[in-house]
Design a protein around this motif. Structure first.
Motif, short mmCIF file in Angstrom:
data_model
loop_
_atom_site.label_atom_id
_atom_site.label_comp_id
_atom_site.label_asym_id
_atom_site.label_seq_id
_atom_site.Cartn_x
_atom_site.Cartn_y
_atom_site.Cartn_z
N GLU A 293 7.30 7.11 -3.89
CA GLU A 293 6.70 6.08 -4.74
C GLU A 293 5.31 6.52 -5.22
O GLU A 293 4.95 6.30 -6.37
CB GLU A 293 6.59 4.74 -4.00
N TRP A 294 4.56 7.15 -4.32
CA TRP A 294 3.23 7.63 -4.68
C TRP A 294 3.32 8.72 -5.74
O TRP A 294 2.56 8.73 -6.70
CB TRP A 294 2.49 8.14 -3.43
N LYS B 199 0.86 -1.18 0.00
CA LYS B 199 0.00 0.00 0.00
C LYS B 199 0.90 1.23 0.00
O LYS B 199 1.67 1.44 0.92
CB LYS B 199 -0.89 0.00 1.24
N LEU B 200 0.80 2.00 -1.05
CA LEU B 200 1.60 3.21 -1.15
C LEU B 200 0.97 4.32 -0.33
O LEU B 200 -0.23 4.57 -0.41
CB LEU B 200 1.71 3.66 -2.60
N GLN B 201 1.77 4.95 0.46
CA GLN B 201 1.31 6.07 1.26
C GLN B 201 1.30 7.34 0.41
O GLN B 201 2.30 7.63 -0.25
CB GLN B 201 2.22 6.27 2.47
N SER C 15 4.40 9.93 -0.55
CA SER C 15 5.70 9.25 -0.57
C SER C 15 6.29 9.38 -1.98
O SER C 15 5.57 9.67 -2.94
CB SER C 15 5.55 7.78 -0.21
#
Length: 108
Positions: free
Chosen positions: A48-49, A41-43, A46
């Motif tokens: 990555e998000w 689950k990407l925050q 972040s």
């Protein structure tokens, strides 16, 4: 001929017996359980998000030039591309609430 038929019957019964003796609980446990390590689950907010958002809503000019991911300029371009820049219900661009808003309404 009768010996061949008996042999086929014995082999068939052996196959059925072996197949029926498999422990079904181990099959259910292994096949039904999700692999949680593969679910990430990407925050929001972040790095990555930001990359996921960039992949969905490109901010560059097509030649590799564009704002830095996550910057205020980048967030402004995201709003522009989504057609929501200037809306009063938008959280402040520099807040985690902004990322949550974009994530819930446009990414997921």
């Amino acid at each position: 001929m009768i010996k061949a038929i008996k042999l086929i019957a014995i082999v068939s019964m052996s196959v059925v017996a072996v197949a029926c003796s498999v422990d079904e609980s181990s099959i259910e446990e292994n096949s039904a359980a999700p692999v949680l390590e593969d679910v990430v689950k990407l925050q929001p907010c972040s790095s990555e998000w930001f990359s996921i958002v960039e992949d969905k809503i490109m901010t560059d000019d097509g030649h590799g030039h564009g704002p830095d991911l996550g910057s205020s300029e980048w967030r402004s371009v995201i709003e522009f591309r989504l057609g929501i820049r200037g809306r009063t219900e938008l959280p402040a661009r520099n807040s985690a609430q902004w990322c949550d808003y974009i994530d819930k309404n446009y990414i997921k």
